[in-house]
Design an enzyme around this catalytic site. Sequence first.
Site, PDB file in Angstrom:
ATOM      1  N   ASP A  12       0.743  -1.192   0.182  1.00  0.00           N
ATOM      2  CA  ASP A  12      -0.059  -0.024   0.039  1.00  0.00           C
ATOM      3  C   ASP A  12       0.976   1.248   0.152  1.00  0.00           C
ATOM      4  O   ASP A  12       2.117   1.016   0.328  1.00  0.00           O
ATOM      5  CB  ASP A  12      -0.890  -0.123   1.263  1.00  0.00           C
ATOM      6  CG  ASP A  12      -1.735   1.362   1.326  1.00  0.00           C
ATOM      7  OD1 ASP A  12      -2.412   1.706   0.129  1.00  0.00           O
ATOM      8  OD2 ASP A  12      -1.922   1.843   2.557  1.00  0.00           O
ATOM      9  N   SER A  13       0.396   2.483  -0.407  1.00  0.00           N
ATOM     10  CA  SER A  13       1.140   3.584  -0.169  1.00  0.00           C
ATOM     11  C   SER A  13       1.585   3.960   1.024  1.00  0.00           C
ATOM     12  O   SER A  13       2.484   4.528   1.483  1.00  0.00           O
ATOM     13  CB  SER A  13       0.362   4.841  -0.761  1.00  0.00           C
ATOM     14  OG  SER A  13      -0.984   4.812   0.037  1.00  0.00           O
ATOM     15  N   CYS A  75      -4.484  -0.930  -2.238  1.00  0.00           N
ATOM     16  CA  CYS A  75      -4.276   0.769  -2.462  1.00  0.00           C
ATOM     17  C   CYS A  75      -5.186   0.849  -3.626  1.00  0.00           C
ATOM     18  O   CYS A  75      -4.800   0.308  -4.672  1.00  0.00           O
ATOM     19  CB  CYS A  75      -2.992   1.262  -2.822  1.00  0.00           C
ATOM     20  SG  CYS A  75      -3.016   2.754  -3.037  1.00  0.00           S
ATOM     21  N   GLU A 154      -5.793  10.007   9.489  1.00  0.00           N
ATOM     22  CA  GLU A 154      -4.582  10.007  10.123  1.00  0.00           C
ATOM     23  C   GLU A 154      -4.367  10.801  11.326  1.00  0.00           C
ATOM     24  O   GLU A 154      -3.465  10.341  12.100  1.00  0.00           O
ATOM     25  CB  GLU A 154      -3.525  10.242   9.037  1.00  0.00           C
ATOM     26  CG  GLU A 154      -3.464   9.831   7.819  1.00  0.00           C
ATOM     27  CD  GLU A 154      -2.208   8.585   7.564  1.00  0.00           C
ATOM     28  OE1 GLU A 154      -1.232   8.809   8.100  1.00  0.00           O
ATOM     29  OE2 GLU A 154      -2.492   7.565   6.794  1.00  0.00           O
ATOM     30  N   CYS A 186     -11.231   3.669  -1.161  1.00  0.00           N
ATOM     31  CA  CYS A 186      -9.854   4.080  -0.343  1.00  0.00           C
ATOM     32  C   CYS A 186      -9.753   3.213   0.786  1.00  0.00           C
ATOM     33  O   CYS A 186     -10.544   3.322   1.773  1.00  0.00           O
ATOM     34  CB  CYS A 186      -9.692   5.470  -0.050  1.00  0.00           C
ATOM     35  SG  CYS A 186      -8.264   5.913   0.686  1.00  0.00           S
ATOM     36  N   HIS A 188      -8.361   3.779   3.655  1.00  0.00           N
ATOM     37  CA  HIS A 188      -8.296   4.425   4.725  1.00  0.00           C
ATOM     38  C   HIS A 188      -9.802   4.635   5.425  1.00  0.00           C
ATOM     39  O   HIS A 188     -10.407   4.751   6.350  1.00  0.00           O
ATOM     40  CB  HIS A 188      -7.831   5.989   4.800  1.00  0.00           C
ATOM     41  CG  HIS A 188      -6.234   5.993   4.930  1.00  0.00           C
ATOM     42  ND1 HIS A 188      -5.576   5.562   3.919  1.00  0.00           N
ATOM     43  CD2 HIS A 188      -5.729   6.557   5.998  1.00  0.00           C
ATOM     44  CE1 HIS A 188      -4.306   5.901   4.531  1.00  0.00           C
ATOM     45  NE2 HIS A 188      -4.372   6.405   5.476  1.00  0.00           N
TER      46      HIS A 188
END
Lengths: 268, 268
Positions: A12-13, A75, A154, A186, A188
């Site tokens: 993943d990034s 991702c 985040e 996404c 996240h």
Amino acid sequence: MPQGDRPIGIFDSGIGGLTVAQEVTRLLPDEQIIYFGDTARVPYGTKSKESVIRFSRDNVHVLLKYNVKVVVIACNTSTSWALNILRKEFKIPIIGVIEPGARRAIEVSKKKRIGVIATPSTIKSDKYAQTILKMAPGMKVVSRACPLFVPLVEEGWLDHQVTESVAREYLTPLKAEDIDTLILGCTHYPLLKTVLQKVMGKGVMLVDSGTETARSVRKLLEDHALLRSSTRPPRHEFLVSDEPEHFRVVAKRFLGHDLPHVRRVDHV
Amino acid sequence: MPQGDRPIGIFDSGIGGLTVAQEVTRLLPDEQIIYFGDTARVPYGTKSKESVIRFSRDNVHVLLKYNVKVVVIACNTSTSWALNILRKEFKIPIIGVIEPGARRAIEVSKKKRIGVIATPSTIKSDKYAQTILKMAPGMKVVSRACPLFVPLVEEGWLDHQVTESVAREYLTPLKAEDIDTLILGCTHYPLLKTVLQKVMGKGVMLVDSGTETARSVRKLLEDHALLRSSTRPPRHEFLVSDEPEHFRVVAKRFLGHDLPHVRRVDHV
């Protein structure tokens, strides 16, 4: 060592792909995982196609050094731009998160109206809409980039008033389109499920590609006779391109527990 | 070509350094600028000391290829971690944004109580507090990381209700400390001046290091007899490590006008 006893590689990034890794370990608890998060160059979601392809290729090379048997691109941005290219460039089987998520959304949408939220780069690729319409031409797909969701996750503001305000601003145009299914495009975004469900209302089903992707991984391993046969408990490894400290802190928020083995590795 | 006719090199993690570049061109309109934004690896503000040093070193190497006469680090995070190291590694004069901003804050603070807002990495370095206390040991310095400000600026929500809510959350502890001066310790933050002034109140002076840094550059060029003598109009160049498209869009927001010459270059 039997071919199947090699680890599953996931990249993943950064940290978001842990939501996919978690689903893979849940569905395939005997498998060993090597996770690589490109935390030195994160995020990908605001970057160009060319950079995302280049970074993704580098990440496959990192995982190949660990003798992985399959690569999972955990991702969405990377899957959008790089999956087809990497499949041509590498012999190893590669699985992305978009096809599984699209398939699931098509299954659950009764009104045949699907919303997609993702990073600016993923939305720009139009890959979700293309994939859905290829599988189910009658669908209506409405997309929206949500660039502030990743920083909010985040920052840990999962249940914050500000996050709800941002979600209302981003999602109002989707609500107006009368969708009944929303793809969290996404990795996240599953952490924002509570707020997203509240804003969209109970009538809208949220689709998170992690679970579906894990199913695709299992099927692929079964089809290729690559399931792990070793009875030793698997020892997962987590690799990052920046120092591990920040990754550890945010990973705990993602997983609800500490990650024991995290270390930095270089690309090349 | 006379030594002074070489360009001024400026680098930043991405786009924020344009606020510094703008001040330099305002104060030194005859000088030519080569700006490099590391947009492929942006942001630096959430990354580790080690990565920021490595990236900063790479950026100096990019600028040196353009025969620059001085390097300006137009990024607070990069200045925090890398300035002293790069000064030892390279012969070329290097100027950062922290000393100028700290000096200005010390000058204007009557109560001797200074606030600093910046990225998590800059705050972690503690460089502003150290620099201020070295110059003026009696000062009280209160610091706060504001990780959502950069994404909010990049999203263009400069005057948005959400931005004001976020600012209230971040700045309330600083207001409680009765500061009269607030250093905008990230080159993105000058774009939030209106909201920040509203939240802090009129009694608090906002210090933006761009103007002060430009003065330091002028002094250095004068001291080293490196001012440009050519009478030809300068042709500024803007280089980025990701594709230029997104940079162009956000740059317009930063500068209020289009950037004509932007192109991608590789590190190494």
